[in-house]
Design a protein around this motif. Structure first.
Motif, short mmCIF file in Angstrom:
data_model
loop_
_atom_site.label_atom_id
_atom_site.label_comp_id
_atom_site.label_asym_id
_atom_site.label_seq_id
_atom_site.Cartn_x
_atom_site.Cartn_y
_atom_site.Cartn_z
N LYS A 1 -20.54 -45.71 -30.98
CA LYS A 1 -21.02 -44.51 -30.30
C LYS A 1 -19.85 -43.78 -29.63
O LYS A 1 -19.73 -42.56 -29.71
N GLY A 2 -19.00 -44.56 -28.95
CA GLY A 2 -17.86 -43.96 -28.26
C GLY A 2 -16.91 -43.27 -29.22
O GLY A 2 -16.36 -42.21 -28.90
N SER A 3 -16.71 -43.86 -30.40
CA SER A 3 -15.79 -43.25 -31.37
C SER A 3 -16.29 -41.89 -31.83
O SER A 3 -15.50 -40.98 -32.11
N LEU A 4 -17.62 -41.73 -31.91
CA LEU A 4 -18.19 -40.45 -32.33
C LEU A 4 -18.18 -39.43 -31.19
O LEU A 4 -17.94 -38.24 -31.41
N LEU A 5 -18.44 -39.89 -29.99
CA LEU A 5 -18.55 -38.97 -28.86
C LEU A 5 -17.21 -38.48 -28.34
O LEU A 5 -17.09 -37.35 -27.87
N PHE A 6 -16.19 -39.33 -28.42
CA PHE A 6 -14.92 -39.02 -27.76
C PHE A 6 -13.78 -38.76 -28.74
O PHE A 6 -12.62 -39.02 -28.43
N CYS A 7 -14.10 -38.24 -29.92
CA CYS A 7 -13.05 -37.95 -30.91
C CYS A 7 -12.48 -36.55 -30.68
O CYS A 7 -12.43 -35.72 -31.58
N VAL A 8 -12.06 -36.30 -29.47
CA VAL A 8 -11.48 -35.02 -29.09
C VAL A 8 -10.15 -35.29 -28.41
O VAL A 8 -9.99 -36.29 -27.71
N SER A 9 -9.19 -34.40 -28.62
CA SER A 9 -7.87 -34.59 -28.02
C SER A 9 -7.79 -33.90 -26.67
O SER A 9 -8.58 -33.00 -26.35
N ILE A 10 -6.81 -34.29 -25.88
CA ILE A 10 -6.59 -33.66 -24.58
C ILE A 10 -6.21 -32.20 -24.75
O ILE A 10 -6.64 -31.33 -23.98
N ASP A 11 -5.43 -31.89 -25.78
CA ASP A 11 -5.06 -30.50 -26.04
C ASP A 11 -6.29 -29.64 -26.34
O ASP A 11 -6.39 -28.49 -25.88
N GLN A 12 -7.22 -30.19 -27.12
CA GLN A 12 -8.44 -29.44 -27.45
C GLN A 12 -9.27 -29.20 -26.19
O GLN A 12 -9.79 -28.10 -25.98
N ILE A 13 -9.41 -30.22 -25.36
CA ILE A 13 -10.18 -30.07 -24.13
C ILE A 13 -9.53 -29.05 -23.20
O ILE A 13 -10.20 -28.24 -22.55
N THR A 14 -8.20 -29.07 -23.15
CA THR A 14 -7.48 -28.10 -22.33
C THR A 14 -7.78 -26.68 -22.80
O THR A 14 -8.03 -25.77 -21.98
N ASP A 15 -7.76 -26.47 -24.11
CA ASP A 15 -8.07 -25.14 -24.66
C ASP A 15 -9.51 -24.74 -24.35
O ASP A 15 -9.79 -23.57 -24.05
N ILE A 16 -10.42 -25.70 -24.40
CA ILE A 16 -11.83 -25.40 -24.12
C ILE A 16 -12.01 -25.00 -22.66
O ILE A 16 -12.71 -24.03 -22.35
N PHE A 17 -11.40 -25.74 -21.75
CA PHE A 17 -11.49 -25.38 -20.33
C PHE A 17 -10.87 -24.01 -20.06
O PHE A 17 -11.37 -23.24 -19.24
N THR A 18 -9.80 -23.70 -20.76
CA THR A 18 -9.17 -22.37 -20.61
C THR A 18 -10.14 -21.27 -21.03
O THR A 18 -10.25 -20.23 -20.36
N LYS A 19 -10.84 -21.48 -22.12
CA LYS A 19 -11.82 -20.50 -22.59
C LYS A 19 -12.98 -20.36 -21.61
O LYS A 19 -13.49 -19.26 -21.38
N LEU A 20 -13.41 -21.48 -21.05
CA LEU A 20 -14.47 -21.43 -20.04
C LEU A 20 -14.03 -20.59 -18.84
O LEU A 20 -14.80 -19.77 -18.32
N ASP A 21 -12.82 -20.81 -18.40
CA ASP A 21 -12.32 -20.10 -17.22
C ASP A 21 -12.16 -18.61 -17.48
O ASP A 21 -12.33 -17.79 -16.56
N ARG A 22 -11.84 -18.25 -18.71
CA ARG A 22 -11.59 -16.84 -19.03
C ARG A 22 -12.88 -16.07 -19.32
O ARG A 22 -12.86 -14.83 -19.35
N SER A 23 -13.96 -16.78 -19.54
CA SER A 23 -15.22 -16.12 -19.89
C SER A 23 -15.75 -15.32 -18.70
O SER A 23 -15.87 -15.84 -17.58
N THR A 24 -16.08 -14.07 -18.94
CA THR A 24 -16.64 -13.21 -17.89
C THR A 24 -18.16 -13.10 -18.01
O THR A 24 -18.80 -12.50 -17.16
N ASP A 25 -18.72 -13.69 -19.06
CA ASP A 25 -20.16 -13.67 -19.28
C ASP A 25 -20.77 -14.94 -18.67
O ASP A 25 -20.53 -16.04 -19.16
N ILE A 26 -21.55 -14.78 -17.60
CA ILE A 26 -22.09 -15.95 -16.90
C ILE A 26 -23.16 -16.68 -17.72
O ILE A 26 -23.55 -17.79 -17.37
N ASN A 27 -23.62 -16.05 -18.80
CA ASN A 27 -24.58 -16.70 -19.69
C ASN A 27 -24.02 -16.83 -21.10
O ASN A 27 -24.77 -16.82 -22.09
N ASN A 28 -22.73 -16.98 -21.18
CA ASN A 28 -22.06 -17.14 -22.47
C ASN A 28 -22.59 -18.39 -23.17
O ASN A 28 -22.57 -19.49 -22.60
#
Length: 338
Positions: free
Chosen positions: A100-127
């Protein structure tokens, strides 16, 4: 089915990607998670499922995510994979924790960093992007809370620390808490961004904190957390306690305490109390079923009393031991045990 799934997954990296491919993969995942043989499907198709999971993280962290975020078929695909993962966490004890863990956590730190950056830049509160990421992180939280023995991979440690520092201890989080202190809240308050901060981040930190205590890696002490939250939380409880006072007195008086118990005999077994109350259809105030936007699929099963004993021992129906105990208590009380 296995051959078809392999062929479909092999098409994911094609450009342009046919919407039909996403629809067919979604259909297979929906069918498999509704069957009793999900465990067999996961074991046979683990490598293919890993490709799907990694592809999702790749797309979510990509620079062209805004090209598909409003596409209905893409959204439906991500929601389907999220639902599949949630079912994997809760309803399939024959699948190992590591799988289960192998399926859920197959994401890299770089990818998560990019995702958080996109979240922070979003101006749509219901994006929709915020809602999708929230659901994926909620699955992480469910898994971590349900499997405290699991060794935290570096990416989870990174996510937990980032949420604690960037979102939890932030002015925006405080503003949302202050908003919750208002006596009358309207539905529009609960935007995707609001729920990400208050629900997803709080839940993630709860699960992450519980695990990170073992490694002393959490960025804040318990005293610091209590000091940060206590005033707002106490005020929220005080302001909204009127909801309980508005309950029907007849209903309140009919609530019966069955017993108190612990969910485990180890140090992590929290105390719980089981209650029983009889209700009628006339007491129903809404359709229920959970919040569909958060993939909460709560189904009410009406089971005749004569079939309850059989239901307890029906291994094809997922149920917690507390429910099984409650049913046996009810049957004993009513003199309906076979």
């Amino acid at each position: 089915m296995e051959k078809k799934f392999e062929e479909l997954v092999g098409e994911l990296n094609n450009c342009p990607l046919s919407v039909d491919i996403l629809q067919q993969i979604s259909l297979i995942l929906k069918e498999e998670q509704d069957r009793e043989c999900l465990c067999s499907f996961v074991h046979k198709s683990l490598d293919l499922l890993l490709v799907v999971e990694r592809w999702v993280w790749k797309v979510l962290s990509s620079d062209y995510y805004d090209e598909w975020i409003n596409e209905e078929h893409y959204q439906e695909f991500f929601y389907t994979v999220t639902s599949f993962n949630k079912n994997l966490i809760f309803n399939n004890h024959n699948i190992t924790v590591d799988t289960k863990g192998s399926l859920l956590f197959c994401v890299s730190i770089d990818q998560i960093t990019d995702i958080f950056t996109k979240l922070d830049r979003s101006t749509d509160i219901n994006n929709p992007f915020i809602n999708i990421i929230s659901l994926w992180l909620d699955n992480h939280s469910h898994f971590l809370y349900d499997n405290p023995q699991y060794d935290i991979p570096p990416v989870i440690d990174y996510i937990g620390r980032h949420i604690a520092i960037k979102y939890f201890i932030s002015k925006q989080y405080k503003l949302y808490l202050i908003e919750l202190r208002q006596p009358h809240l309207i539905q529009s308050v609960f935007t995707a961004k609001f729920l990400f901060y208050i629900k997803t981040c709080s839940f993630y930190l709860f699960a992450y904190t519980y695990l990170s205590i073992k490694s002393s890696n959490y960025p804040y002490t318990a005293d610091e957390m209590i000091s940060y939250l206590s005033e707002d939380y106490l005020e929220i409880i005080h302001v909204h306690s009127y909801n309980v006072m508005s309950w029907n007195k007849e209903l309140l008086n009919s609530i019966e305490s069955v017993t108190k118990y612990r969910t485990g005999v180890g140090t992590a077994g929290p105390a719980q109390e089981l209650f029983y109350v009889e209700v009628t259809n006339e007491m129903k105030v809404n359709m229920g079923g959970g919040n569909s936007s958060e993939q909460e699929l709560i189904v009410v099963h009406e089971i005749p009393v004569d079939e309850l004993y059989q239901f307890v021992f029906d291994q094809t129906k997922a149920k917690e031991t507390s429910l099984m105990f409650g049913i046996m208590w009810f049957l004993h009380k009513k003199g309906r045990l076979p």
